[in-house]
Scaffold this motif. Structure first.
Motif, short mmCIF file in Angstrom:
data_model
loop_
_atom_site.label_atom_id
_atom_site.label_comp_id
_atom_site.label_asym_id
_atom_site.label_seq_id
_atom_site.Cartn_x
_atom_site.Cartn_y
_atom_site.Cartn_z
N ALA A 95 0.83 -1.21 0.00
CA ALA A 95 0.00 0.00 0.00
C ALA A 95 0.87 1.26 0.00
CB ALA A 95 -0.92 -0.01 1.22
N VAL A 96 1.92 1.26 0.80
CA VAL A 96 2.80 2.43 0.88
C VAL A 96 3.51 2.67 -0.45
CG1 VAL A 96 4.84 3.39 1.99
CG2 VAL A 96 3.11 2.22 3.36
N VAL A 97 4.05 1.60 -1.04
CA VAL A 97 4.76 1.74 -2.32
C VAL A 97 3.80 2.16 -3.43
CG1 VAL A 97 6.10 0.50 -4.06
CG2 VAL A 97 6.53 0.07 -1.65
N SER A 98 2.56 1.67 -3.40
CA SER A 98 1.58 1.99 -4.43
C SER A 98 1.20 3.46 -4.41
CB SER A 98 0.32 1.13 -4.26
OG SER A 98 0.61 -0.23 -4.48
N VAL A 99 1.35 4.13 -3.27
CA VAL A 99 1.08 5.55 -3.19
C VAL A 99 2.00 6.32 -4.13
CG1 VAL A 99 1.17 7.57 -1.68
CG2 VAL A 99 0.18 5.44 -0.85
N PHE A 100 3.27 5.92 -4.19
CA PHE A 100 4.26 6.62 -5.00
C PHE A 100 4.25 6.16 -6.46
CE2 PHE A 100 5.80 6.48 -0.60
CZ PHE A 100 6.02 7.82 -0.36
N LEU A 101 3.96 4.87 -6.69
CA LEU A 101 4.04 4.34 -8.06
C LEU A 101 2.75 4.54 -8.84
CD1 LEU A 101 5.98 0.97 -7.57
CD2 LEU A 101 6.86 3.17 -8.36
N PHE A 102 1.61 4.31 -8.20
CA PHE A 102 0.33 4.34 -8.91
C PHE A 102 -0.63 5.41 -8.41
CE2 PHE A 102 1.65 -0.24 -8.65
CZ PHE A 102 2.13 -0.33 -9.95
N PHE B 113 -1.96 5.62 -5.49
CA PHE B 113 -3.00 5.01 -4.66
C PHE B 113 -3.30 5.91 -3.47
CE2 PHE B 113 -4.07 2.26 -1.01
CZ PHE B 113 -5.25 1.71 -1.49
N HIS B 114 -4.60 6.07 -3.17
CA HIS B 114 -5.04 6.91 -2.07
C HIS B 114 -5.32 6.07 -0.84
CE1 HIS B 114 -6.88 10.15 0.14
NE2 HIS B 114 -8.03 9.48 0.26
N LEU B 115 -4.60 6.35 0.24
CA LEU B 115 -4.79 5.61 1.49
C LEU B 115 -5.99 6.20 2.23
CD1 LEU B 115 -1.11 5.18 2.80
CD2 LEU B 115 -2.59 3.45 1.80
N SER B 116 -7.15 5.63 1.97
CA SER B 116 -8.37 6.11 2.61
C SER B 116 -8.42 5.68 4.07
CB SER B 116 -9.60 5.56 1.88
OG SER B 116 -9.63 4.14 1.98
N LEU B 117 -9.33 6.31 4.81
CA LEU B 117 -9.50 5.95 6.21
C LEU B 117 -9.98 4.51 6.34
CD1 LEU B 117 -9.59 6.71 9.20
CD2 LEU B 117 -11.93 7.56 8.85
N ALA B 118 -10.86 4.08 5.42
CA ALA B 118 -11.36 2.70 5.46
C ALA B 118 -10.22 1.71 5.24
CB ALA B 118 -12.43 2.50 4.38
N PHE B 119 -9.32 2.01 4.31
CA PHE B 119 -8.20 1.11 4.06
C PHE B 119 -7.27 1.07 5.27
CE2 PHE B 119 -4.05 -0.18 2.58
CZ PHE B 119 -4.33 -1.20 1.69
N PHE B 120 -7.02 2.24 5.87
CA PHE B 120 -6.15 2.29 7.04
C PHE B 120 -6.73 1.49 8.20
CE2 PHE B 120 -5.07 4.29 11.10
CZ PHE B 120 -3.69 4.13 11.10
N LEU B 121 -8.03 1.67 8.46
CA LEU B 121 -8.67 0.94 9.56
C LEU B 121 -8.72 -0.56 9.26
CD1 LEU B 121 -11.65 3.33 10.43
CD2 LEU B 121 -9.51 3.01 11.69
N GLY B 122 -9.05 -0.90 8.01
CA GLY B 122 -9.09 -2.32 7.64
C GLY B 122 -7.74 -2.98 7.76
#
Length: 353
Positions: A317-324, A326-335
């Motif tokens: 998830a962290v790497v995808s933020v920089f490459l694609f 990707f938005h780290l939503s609150l739902a994804f963080f909690l999940g």
């Protein structure tokens, strides 16, 4: 009957381990038993170090696996044949196992435990996990039509459930109440991470994506438990020999898949049509990941494997933020947090059994 013999063998190993632990608890300074105990502590440290290295390697390789698959696409499609890529993965794993064996033969010589020649009874168990891994690996490519790389890593955690259930059914290993509670948290975490409040669709992943993820989890869980059983059936057997036979059957089944699915494309365009440097990196990653998985099964178990997969989820998830982007939503963080807690509880529950 086969799994009952494996279970009995595990009990014998546990009893031997308990006897050694009881000897360590007695002060016999300078006695042969104390020397054995010191040697045992050194051996435990070596095993712990080896287990830590292969687990860390598997975590790093798994975190980049989904990213490389997505990255290998061009205009949202695979220009290369996924069946040929899978065949090359199995061929590379087989070659690496042979290279490791050649080094062992050169340093230690050929022994009963590291020779390739064996009986059909020993080899005949490998086609089953080989064909299961074939189907699971093919689904691994097509599921990205429905999920992104971080979402894929979240859904992969469903194989913890299948692994735990199959541990109980096939290997007759009991799970603690904490572990079963961790399974419930895992489902909740996977669902929470997939919530999409900004859309009219509640879950980001479609029904087809969920079905493929569930099938992959069942295949991965069964193949993993079965492979661990046959690998640990003969603990003294060199892991590279066991890998070699598993990968030989993997090559055979993938060759059949090429003939059935992509024969015309390979014949007209060539075996390596559409390959890029990213494709080569992806194949290398898959090969090393497969070897790391077998090492973890040999020296740890499937629970350690899925634990490293969950940690890899966060790295992806962290790497995808920089490459694609990707938005780290609150739902994804909690999940992700709930999934991580569930995996931690699962490991704690195992230690308290």
């Amino acid at each position: 009957m086969e799994y009952r013999r494996i279970k009995d063998q595990d009990k014998d190993e546990d009893s031997i381990h308990d006897d050694v632990e009881s000897l360590r608890g007695k002060p016999h300074s300078g006695s042969p038993k104390s020397i054995v105990a010191l040697g045992g502590n050194s051996g435990d440290r070596t095993k712990w170090k080896r287990k830590s290295i292969v687990t860390l390697a598997l975590t790093v390789l798994t975190s980049s696996q989904a990213i490389l698959i997505v990255w290998s696409k061009r205009a949202g499609k695979y220009e290369y044949s996924v069946t040929t890529a899978n065949f090359l993965v199995e061929a590379l794993k087989c070659a690496l196992s042979l290279a490791a064996l050649a080094r062992i033969w050169r340093n230690e010589g050929v022994t009963e435990d590291n020779r390739l020649s064996t009986t059909w009874d020993e080899v005949s168990v490998y086609p089953i996990p080989a064909v299961l891994y074939l189907i699971k690996n093919l689904l691994q490519y097509y599921i990205f039509a429905y999920v992104d790389a971080p979402g894929y890593q979240i859904l992969k955690n469903l194989n913890i459930i299948s692994t735990g259930v199959l541990y109980r059914i096939i290997l007759k290993r009991k799970l603690s109440e904490i572990q079963w509670a961790a399974f419930v948290l895992l489902c909740a975490g996977c669902t929470t991470a997939q919530l999409n409040p900004s859309s009219d669709r509640v879950l980001q992943t479609s029904f087809e994506g969920w079905m493929m993820a569930i099938i992959m989890a069942l295949l991965s869980g069964f193949a993993g438990v079965y492979t661990e059983a046959i690998i640990k059936k003969r603990p003294s057997r060199n892991i590279n020999v066991q890998n070699f036979w598993l990968y030989v059957f993997g090559m055979a089944f993938n060759a059949i898949a090429i003939l059935v699915q992509d024969f015309d494309a390979v014949l007209n365009k060539g075996f390596f049509h559409g390959y890029s440097s990213i494709t080569v990196l992806m194949i290398l990653n898959h090969a090393l990941s497969g070897i790391a998985v077998s090492m973890v099964m040999k020296y740890a178990d499937n629970i350690v494997k899925v634990y490293s997969t969950s940690v890899a989820m966060l790295l992806t998830a962290v790497v995808s933020v920089f490459l694609f982007g990707f938005h780290l939503s609150l739902a994804f963080f909690l999940g992700s947090t709930v999934v991580s807690v569930s995996v931690y509880l699962h490991s704690i529950g195992k230690l308290q059994r």
